[in-house]
Design a protein around this motif. Sequence first.
Motif, PDB file in Angstrom:
ATOM      1  N   ILE A  78      -9.644  24.081  29.665  1.00 31.50           N
ATOM      2  CA  ILE A  78      -9.808  24.261  28.217  1.00 31.50           C
ATOM      3  C   ILE A  78     -10.328  25.912  28.430  1.00 31.50           C
ATOM      4  O   ILE A  78     -10.870  26.501  27.295  1.00 31.50           O
ATOM      5  CB  ILE A  78     -11.263  23.607  28.626  1.00 31.50           C
ATOM      6  N   VAL A  79      -9.162  26.952  28.588  1.00 35.77           N
ATOM      7  CA  VAL A  79      -9.240  28.361  28.755  1.00 35.77           C
ATOM      8  C   VAL A  79     -10.763  29.095  29.249  1.00 35.77           C
ATOM      9  O   VAL A  79     -10.721  30.044  28.877  1.00 35.77           O
ATOM     10  CB  VAL A  79      -9.348  28.455  26.986  1.00 35.77           C
ATOM     11  N   VAL A  80     -11.546  28.593  28.808  1.00 42.67           N
ATOM     12  CA  VAL A  80     -13.215  29.716  29.057  1.00 42.67           C
ATOM     13  C   VAL A  80     -12.917  30.043  30.970  1.00 42.67           C
ATOM     14  O   VAL A  80     -13.395  31.453  30.666  1.00 42.67           O
ATOM     15  CB  VAL A  80     -14.118  28.366  28.895  1.00 42.67           C
ATOM     16  N   GLY A  81     -12.407  29.094  31.790  1.00 47.98           N
ATOM     17  CA  GLY A  81     -12.061  29.327  32.545  1.00 47.98           C
ATOM     18  C   GLY A  81     -11.193  30.923  32.906  1.00 47.98           C
ATOM     19  O   GLY A  81     -11.555  31.414  34.013  1.00 47.98           O
ATOM     20  N   ILE A  82      -9.640  31.257  32.506  1.00 47.46           N
ATOM     21  CA  ILE A  82      -9.754  32.303  32.597  1.00 47.46           C
ATOM     22  C   ILE A  82     -10.668  33.419  32.090  1.00 47.46           C
ATOM     23  O   ILE A  82     -10.110  34.398  33.023  1.00 47.46           O
ATOM     24  CB  ILE A  82      -8.544  32.564  30.810  1.00 47.46           C
ATOM     25  N   LEU A  83     -11.806  33.657  31.851  1.00 46.94           N
ATOM     26  CA  LEU A  83     -11.980  34.680  31.856  1.00 46.94           C
ATOM     27  C   LEU A  83     -13.287  34.989  32.710  1.00 46.94           C
ATOM     28  O   LEU A  83     -14.370  35.583  33.627  1.00 46.94           O
ATOM     29  CB  LEU A  83     -13.432  34.566  30.740  1.00 46.94           C
ATOM     30  N   ILE A  84     -13.445  33.366  33.802  1.00 46.74           N
ATOM     31  CA  ILE A  84     -14.275  33.453  35.135  1.00 46.74           C
ATOM     32  C   ILE A  84     -13.479  33.820  36.523  1.00 46.74           C
ATOM     33  O   ILE A  84     -14.002  34.662  36.778  1.00 46.74           O
ATOM     34  CB  ILE A  84     -15.127  32.521  35.438  1.00 46.74           C
ATOM     35  N   TRP A  85     -12.261  33.911  35.876  1.00 42.50           N
ATOM     36  CA  TRP A  85     -11.247  34.284  37.174  1.00 42.50           C
ATOM     37  C   TRP A  85     -11.642  36.162  37.497  1.00 42.50           C
ATOM     38  O   TRP A  85     -11.734  36.485  38.713  1.00 42.50           O
ATOM     39  CB  TRP A  85     -10.238  34.571  36.969  1.00 42.50           C
ATOM     40  N   PRO A  86     -11.857  37.389  36.536  1.00 39.66           N
ATOM     41  CA  PRO A  86     -12.092  38.791  36.763  1.00 39.66           C
ATOM     42  C   PRO A  86     -13.384  38.678  37.612  1.00 39.66           C
ATOM     43  O   PRO A  86     -13.933  39.453  38.290  1.00 39.66           O
ATOM     44  CB  PRO A  86     -11.788  38.900  35.518  1.00 39.66           C
ATOM     45  N   LEU A  87     -14.915  37.593  36.641  1.00 42.64           N
ATOM     46  CA  LEU A  87     -16.133  37.912  37.368  1.00 42.64           C
ATOM     47  C   LEU A  87     -15.546  37.378  39.160  1.00 42.64           C
ATOM     48  O   LEU A  87     -16.854  37.794  39.609  1.00 42.64           O
ATOM     49  CB  LEU A  87     -16.790  36.661  36.766  1.00 42.64           C
ATOM     50  N   LEU A  88     -15.355  36.799  39.083  1.00 35.28           N
ATOM     51  CA  LEU A  88     -15.566  35.626  40.216  1.00 35.28           C
ATOM     52  C   LEU A  88     -14.488  37.422  41.288  1.00 35.28           C
ATOM     53  O   LEU A  88     -15.497  37.658  42.889  1.00 35.28           O
ATOM     54  CB  LEU A  88     -14.464  35.040  40.488  1.00 35.28           C
ATOM     55  N   MET A  89     -14.235  38.004  40.505  1.00 34.00           N
ATOM     56  CA  MET A  89     -12.947  38.368  42.115  1.00 34.00           C
ATOM     57  C   MET A  89     -13.729  40.217  41.965  1.00 34.00           C
ATOM     58  O   MET A  89     -13.871  40.687  43.197  1.00 34.00           O
ATOM     59  CB  MET A  89     -11.869  39.262  41.400  1.00 34.00           C
ATOM     60  N   ILE A  90     -14.589  40.124  40.622  1.00 36.99           N
ATOM     61  CA  ILE A  90     -15.649  41.245  41.398  1.00 36.99           C
ATOM     62  C   ILE A  90     -17.198  40.872  41.835  1.00 36.99           C
ATOM     63  O   ILE A  90     -17.564  41.934  42.159  1.00 36.99           O
ATOM     64  CB  ILE A  90     -16.361  41.850  38.857  1.00 36.99           C
ATOM     65  N   TRP A  91     -17.280  39.635  41.650  1.00 37.89           N
ATOM     66  CA  TRP A  91     -18.409  38.888  42.506  1.00 37.89           C
ATOM     67  C   TRP A  91     -17.903  39.407  44.266  1.00 37.89           C
ATOM     68  O   TRP A  91     -18.673  39.636  44.892  1.00 37.89           O
ATOM     69  CB  TRP A  91     -18.359  37.467  41.973  1.00 37.89           C
ATOM     70  N   LEU A  92     -16.592  38.591  44.128  1.00 37.04           N
ATOM     71  CA  LEU A  92     -16.097  38.920  45.831  1.00 37.04           C
ATOM     72  C   LEU A  92     -16.085  40.839  46.133  1.00 37.04           C
ATOM     73  O   LEU A  92     -16.271  40.338  47.265  1.00 37.04           O
ATOM     74  CB  LEU A  92     -14.610  38.691  45.819  1.00 37.04           C
ATOM     75  N   ILE A  93     -15.190  41.143  45.297  1.00 35.07           N
ATOM     76  CA  ILE A  93     -15.658  43.246  45.915  1.00 35.07           C
ATOM     77  C   ILE A  93     -17.212  43.275  46.098  1.00 35.07           C
ATOM     78  O   ILE A  93     -17.355  44.495  47.713  1.00 35.07           O
ATOM     79  CB  ILE A  93     -15.496  43.554  44.684  1.00 35.07           C
TER      80      ILE A  93
END
Length: 117
Positions: A78-93
């Motif tokens: 539903i398109v919202v998740g596309i915004l979550i992927w960069p946050l997930l990368m930052i979280w991992l880093i």
Amino acid sequence: MSTSPVVSKDEITVPQIIYVLYLAGLLTANVTLLIGVIMAYVYQGDAAPWLREHYRYQVRTFWIGVLYSLIAFVLSLIVVGILIWPLLMIWLIVRCVIGLRDLRRGQPPANPGSWLW
């Protein structure tokens, strides 16, 4: 005045490699993340107590990351998740950098049970 414990490079090598494998997972389609979590499970039993906390932190990072990735994937429909992927990368880093920092200092992660950092 407290002094940090003397930490041999040998005892922190495997946890360092695991953190680096997690970071490399951002470039290798998560293959190295899987290798890293397997290594964490294998080496945690023989580790010093403070290093066991790092392995626990690494295992939790993997499984929490899997959960967050599933949520991001579903929300991507539903398109919202596309915004979550960069946050997930930052979280991992951030988790890996904090883990590496604490490892170099010879201390366990400050909050290994945390879902964030």
